[in-house]
Write a protein that holds these residues in place. Structure first.
Motif, mmCIF file in Angstrom:
data_model
loop_
_atom_site.group_PDB
_atom_site.id
_atom_site.type_symbol
_atom_site.label_atom_id
_atom_site.label_comp_id
_atom_site.label_asym_id
_atom_site.label_seq_id
_atom_site.Cartn_x
_atom_site.Cartn_y
_atom_site.Cartn_z
ATOM 1 N N GLN A 44 -51.675 60.868 -17.019
ATOM 2 C CA GLN A 44 -51.499 62.062 -16.199
ATOM 3 C C GLN A 44 -51.675 61.719 -14.716
ATOM 4 O OE1 GLN A 44 -54.466 64.644 -17.873
ATOM 5 N NE2 GLN A 44 -53.252 65.096 -19.695
ATOM 6 N N ASP A 45 -52.734 60.949 -14.407
ATOM 7 C CA ASP A 45 -52.924 60.492 -13.027
ATOM 8 C C ASP A 45 -51.726 59.661 -12.576
ATOM 9 O OD1 ASP A 45 -55.424 61.651 -13.122
ATOM 10 O OD2 ASP A 45 -56.483 59.786 -13.500
ATOM 11 N N LEU A 46 -51.262 58.793 -13.482
ATOM 12 C CA LEU A 46 -50.138 57.917 -13.158
ATOM 13 C C LEU A 46 -48.886 58.734 -12.864
ATOM 14 C CD1 LEU A 46 -49.013 55.039 -12.978
ATOM 15 C CD2 LEU A 46 -48.593 55.152 -15.451
ATOM 16 N N ALA A 47 -48.607 59.730 -13.683
ATOM 17 C CA ALA A 47 -47.427 60.566 -13.462
ATOM 18 C C ALA A 47 -47.516 61.290 -12.125
ATOM 19 C CB ALA A 47 -47.274 61.574 -14.601
ATOM 20 N N LEU A 48 -48.680 61.867 -11.825
ATOM 21 C CA LEU A 48 -48.852 62.570 -10.547
ATOM 22 C C LEU A 48 -48.713 61.610 -9.377
ATOM 23 C CD1 LEU A 48 -51.834 64.970 -11.345
ATOM 24 C CD2 LEU A 48 -49.389 65.524 -11.254
ATOM 25 N N PHE A 49 -49.267 60.399 -9.530
ATOM 26 C CA PHE A 49 -49.160 59.409 -8.464
ATOM 27 C C PHE A 49 -47.709 59.067 -8.180
ATOM 28 C CE2 PHE A 49 -48.861 55.122 -6.845
ATOM 29 C CZ PHE A 49 -49.802 55.094 -5.830
ATOM 30 N N LEU A 50 -46.928 58.850 -9.240
ATOM 31 C CA LEU A 50 -45.514 58.500 -9.053
ATOM 32 C C LEU A 50 -44.745 59.646 -8.390
ATOM 33 C CD1 LEU A 50 -44.791 56.737 -12.475
ATOM 34 C CD2 LEU A 50 -45.021 55.645 -10.227
ATOM 35 N N ILE A 51 -45.033 60.863 -8.809
ATOM 36 C CA ILE A 51 -44.347 62.017 -8.200
ATOM 37 C C ILE A 51 -44.690 62.108 -6.727
ATOM 38 C CG2 ILE A 51 -44.158 64.534 -8.214
ATOM 39 C CD1 ILE A 51 -44.801 64.351 -11.272
ATOM 40 N N ALA A 52 -45.988 61.962 -6.404
ATOM 41 C CA ALA A 52 -46.421 62.041 -5.001
ATOM 42 C C ALA A 52 -45.833 60.903 -4.180
ATOM 43 C CB ALA A 52 -47.943 62.019 -4.920
ATOM 44 N N ARG A 53 -45.764 59.723 -4.759
ATOM 45 C CA ARG A 53 -45.261 58.558 -4.020
ATOM 46 C C ARG A 53 -43.798 58.719 -3.641
ATOM 47 N NH1 ARG A 53 -46.251 52.166 -5.246
ATOM 48 N NH2 ARG A 53 -44.483 51.341 -4.095
ATOM 49 N N PHE A 54 -42.998 59.259 -4.567
ATOM 50 C CA PHE A 54 -41.564 59.334 -4.307
ATOM 51 C C PHE A 54 -41.108 60.674 -3.737
ATOM 52 C CE2 PHE A 54 -41.805 55.826 -7.342
ATOM 53 C CZ PHE A 54 -40.961 54.900 -6.750
ATOM 54 N N PHE A 55 -41.859 61.757 -4.001
ATOM 55 C CA PHE A 55 -41.385 63.078 -3.574
ATOM 56 C C PHE A 55 -42.423 63.895 -2.800
ATOM 57 C CE2 PHE A 55 -39.002 61.966 -7.435
ATOM 58 C CZ PHE A 55 -37.718 61.942 -6.896
ATOM 59 N N GLY A 56 -43.589 63.311 -2.552
ATOM 60 C CA GLY A 56 -44.574 63.999 -1.731
ATOM 61 C C GLY A 56 -45.663 64.693 -2.531
ATOM 62 N N VAL A 57 -46.774 64.930 -1.862
ATOM 63 C CA VAL A 57 -47.946 65.510 -2.504
ATOM 64 C C VAL A 57 -47.675 66.923 -3.013
ATOM 65 C CG1 VAL A 57 -50.321 66.275 -2.101
ATOM 66 C CG2 VAL A 57 -49.552 64.077 -1.199
ATOM 67 N N GLU A 58 -46.868 67.699 -2.279
ATOM 68 C CA GLU A 58 -46.644 69.084 -2.675
ATOM 69 C C GLU A 58 -45.957 69.173 -4.036
ATOM 70 O OE1 GLU A 58 -47.375 72.989 -2.283
ATOM 71 O OE2 GLU A 58 -48.007 71.388 -0.931
ATOM 72 N N GLU A 59 -44.970 68.300 -4.278
ATOM 73 C CA GLU A 59 -44.310 68.294 -5.582
ATOM 74 C C GLU A 59 -45.299 67.904 -6.680
ATOM 75 O OE1 GLU A 59 -41.513 69.402 -6.470
ATOM 76 O OE2 GLU A 59 -40.365 69.549 -4.616
ATOM 77 N N ALA A 60 -46.152 66.921 -6.379
ATOM 78 C CA ALA A 60 -47.151 66.504 -7.358
ATOM 79 C C ALA A 60 -48.135 67.633 -7.657
ATOM 80 C CB ALA A 60 -47.899 65.270 -6.866
ATOM 81 N N MET A 61 -48.518 68.383 -6.619
ATOM 82 C CA MET A 61 -49.430 69.512 -6.812
ATOM 83 C C MET A 61 -48.787 70.596 -7.659
ATOM 84 S SD MET A 61 -52.339 68.797 -5.595
ATOM 85 C CE MET A 61 -53.033 70.449 -5.742
ATOM 86 N N HIS A 62 -47.501 70.819 -7.477
ATOM 87 C CA HIS A 62 -46.801 71.798 -8.308
ATOM 88 C C HIS A 62 -46.882 71.416 -9.786
ATOM 89 C CE1 HIS A 62 -44.027 73.307 -4.802
ATOM 90 N NE2 HIS A 62 -45.276 73.756 -4.728
ATOM 91 N N VAL A 63 -46.652 70.120 -10.078
ATOM 92 C CA VAL A 63 -46.706 69.653 -11.463
ATOM 93 C C VAL A 63 -48.131 69.752 -11.996
ATOM 94 C CG1 VAL A 63 -46.392 67.647 -12.967
ATOM 95 C CG2 VAL A 63 -44.691 68.154 -11.199
ATOM 96 N N ALA A 64 -49.120 69.409 -11.169
ATOM 97 C CA ALA A 64 -50.515 69.487 -11.599
ATOM 98 C C ALA A 64 -50.901 70.927 -11.930
ATOM 99 C CB ALA A 64 -51.425 68.938 -10.507
ATOM 100 N N ARG A 65 -50.476 71.866 -11.102
ATOM 101 C CA ARG A 65 -50.791 73.276 -11.370
ATOM 102 C C ARG A 65 -50.054 73.770 -12.610
ATOM 103 N NH1 ARG A 65 -49.704 73.913 -5.422
ATOM 104 N NH2 ARG A 65 -51.732 73.745 -4.406
ATOM 105 N N LEU A 66 -48.816 73.326 -12.765
ATOM 106 C CA LEU A 66 -48.009 73.754 -13.909
ATOM 107 C C LEU A 66 -48.626 73.304 -15.222
ATOM 108 C CD1 LEU A 66 -45.255 75.020 -14.810
ATOM 109 C CD2 LEU A 66 -44.312 72.710 -14.687
ATOM 110 N N HIS A 67 -49.120 72.055 -15.251
ATOM 111 C CA HIS A 67 -49.664 71.481 -16.484
ATOM 112 C C HIS A 67 -51.192 71.552 -16.544
ATOM 113 C CE1 HIS A 67 -45.828 69.781 -17.931
ATOM 114 N NE2 HIS A 67 -45.557 69.581 -16.649
ATOM 115 N N LEU A 68 -51.823 72.181 -15.555
ATOM 116 C CA LEU A 68 -53.284 72.303 -15.500
ATOM 117 C C LEU A 68 -53.955 70.937 -15.603
ATOM 118 C CD1 LEU A 68 -53.837 75.430 -17.783
ATOM 119 C CD2 LEU A 68 -53.546 75.349 -15.304
ATOM 120 N N VAL A 69 -53.478 69.993 -14.788
ATOM 121 C CA VAL A 69 -53.995 68.629 -14.802
ATOM 122 C C VAL A 69 -55.026 68.464 -13.697
ATOM 123 C CG1 VAL A 69 -53.411 66.196 -14.477
ATOM 124 C CG2 VAL A 69 -51.882 67.681 -15.768
ATOM 125 N N ASP A 70 -56.192 67.882 -14.054
ATOM 126 C CA ASP A 70 -57.247 67.599 -13.098
ATOM 127 C C ASP A 70 -57.301 66.103 -12.868
ATOM 128 O OD1 ASP A 70 -59.452 67.778 -11.458
ATOM 129 O OD2 ASP A 70 -60.897 67.866 -13.107
#
Length: 356
Positions: free
Chosen positions: A183-209
Motif C-alpha cells: 500500500q505504501d509502495l502504491a501510494l509512493f509510485l502514484i505520488a512520484r509520477f502524478f503528485g501528492v494530491e493524486e496519491a492522497m485521493h487514492v489513500a482517502r478512497l481506500h482508507l490507507v494509512d
C-alpha cells in the motif's frame, strides 16, 4: 512528474509463489488512480492514470499457493513497453531457497533495469530482485521475518529490516518491507509520477494509512528454536519460562554445565544472538503482550518482565521496537480491543458460529 495525459504502464510480475492479495491489491489500487476519485466526487469515472498489467514467464494461468488462480495478461516475451515493474510478495517459508528458481524472470528484470525501467518490490518480492544481483552494494528491506535468511544468502546487500520503504539504485529501485507495505509502495509510485494530491485521493478512497513507523513494532521473535544443539535448546526452553529472573544468563550458564565463555560462543552460534540479547528479546516480546492486553502502568510492565529500572526499559524498548511503550500500547492495544469487540459482535450474529 509524468504528464497525466500520457499515463503510466506498470507490470506486476507473477510467479507460482506470488501472493494474490498483494498482486491484485496493487492492481486495483494503481488502476483506481484518478478514475475512481472522479467517480466518487463527480459521479463519472475519470480517465485512469495508470495501466496495470499482470505478466508472467509464459502467460499461462498460475495456481498460487493460496489456491487462487492468477491470470496473467502477457508473457515476458510479448509484454509491451512498461514504465515500472513491481515484484509482489511471495508466499514462501523464510528458510526456503529460491536460488535459480526464476531464471527467465531474473534475466527479464535485468533487461528492464538496463533500459531504465523503475523496479519495485513488496515484502518478500525483494528475494527475487536480490537474485538479479542488482541489490548488491545497495540499501534494501524485506519483511522482518525473512531478514536473517536474506542477509545470509545475500551478504552484499545492505539490509534495513526495520524500514518500511527503501529507495536504492539512485532512485531506480523501490522496496517495500512489510506484508502490507504494498500500500505504501502504491501510494509512493502514484505520488512520484502524478503528485501528492493524486496519491492522497487514492489513500482517502481506500482508507490507507501510511506505515510511517516502519516494521519494528510489528516484529516478533522470528528465530526458530535451535534443534541442532541440545544444550542450547534446553536453555532456550528454560529461559522462555524464567526470563524475568535477576541473573538469567548466569543461570543458563549454570544449567548448561559449560564454562561461561563456551556457553556464550555456542549460544551465539546456535541462535545468532548473544544470551543477553536473547533475554532482552524474550522480555520485550512479553512486554508487548502485556501492553496490548492489560492496563498495567509501564513501570509495572517493566518490573513484571524483569527490569527494575523503568527508564532503562523505556530506552531499550524504543531502540528495539522503534516507538515508546506508551505509543505501542495506543497503537496495538486499541487495535486489539477493536478486533476483539468486532469478533464478539460477529459471533453473536444470527447464523454465525465460532471455529476452533
Amino acid at each position: 512528474m509524468t504528464n497525466p495525459h500520457e499515463g503510466l504502464t506498470v507490470a506486476l510480475l507473477a510467479v507460482p509463489e506470488s501472493m494474490a492479495s498483494t498482486l491484485y491489491g496493487m492492481y486495483d489500487m494503481l488502476g483506481s488512480t484518478r478514475r475512481d476519485w472522479d467517480l466518487l466526487i463527480n459521479g463519472v469515472s475519470g480517465e485512469p492514470l495508470i495501466r496495470p498489467l499482470i505478466v508472467s514467464a509464459d502467460a499461462r494461468p498460475i495456481r498460487s499457493r493460496s489456491g487462487l488462480t492468477i491470470a496473467p495478461g502477457h508473457s515476458l516475451a510479448d509484454c509491451p513497453h512498461v514504465d515500472v515493474v513491481v515484484v509482489p510478495g511471495l508466499m514462501i517459508a523464510p528458510g526456503e531457497d529460491i536460488a535459480g528458481r526464476y531464471p527467465l524472470e531474473v534475466a527479464w528484470l535485468r533487461e528492464r533495469y538496463a533500459e531504465g525501467t523503475l523496479l519495485a518490490t513488496s515484502c518478500t518480492g525483494s528475494m527475487i530482485l536480490a537474485e538479479t544481483g542488482l541489490l548488491d552494494g545497495q540499501d534494501a528491506t524485506v519483511h522482518w521475518a525473512y531478514s536473517d535468511a536474506m542477509a545470509a544468502r545475500c551478504p552484499a546487500v545492505r539490509l534495513h529490516p526495520n524500514r518500511a520503504l527503501v529507495i536504492a539504485g539512485e532512485g531506480q529501485i523501490i522496496l517495500g518491507g512489510g506484508g502490507t507495505a504494498w500500500q505504501d509502495l502504491a501510494l509512493f509510485l502514484i505520488a512520484r509520477f502524478f503528485g501528492v494530491e493524486e496519491a492522497m485521493h487514492v489513500a482517502r478512497l481506500h482508507l490507507v494509512d501510511w506505515h510511517h513507523v516502519g516494521q519494528q513494532p510489528f516484529a516478533a521473535l522470528a528465530r526458530h528454536r535451535q534443534a541442532g544443539d541440545a544444550v542450547i535448546t534446553d536453555c532456550q526452553e528454560w529461559i522462555a519460562q524464567h526470563y524475568d529472573l535477576d541473573t538469567p544468563v548466569a543461570e543458563m550458564v549454570r544449567r548448561s554445565g559449560l564454562s561461561e565463555r563456551s556457553f556464550k560462543r555456542r549460544f551465539a552460534r546456535a541462535t545468532g544472538m548473544s544470551p543477553l540479547e536473547y533475554v532482552h528479546t524474550m522480555r520485550l516480546e512479553e512486554s508487548k503482550q502485556l501492553l496490548e492486553t492489560t492496563d498495567m502502568a509501564v513501570e509495572a510492565v517493566a518490573n513484571e518482565v524483569g527490569y527494575e529500572d523503568a527508564s532503562f526499559f523505556g530506552r531499550l524498548f524504543r531502540r528495539k521496537v522503534g516507538i515508546t511503550p506508551a505509543q505501542y500500547r495506543r497503537r496495538f492495544g486499541t487495535l486489539r480491543r477493536a478486533l476483539a469487540q468486532q469478533q464478539g459482535e460477529t459471533a453473536h450474529m444470527p447464523g454465525m458460529r465460532t471455529v476452533g
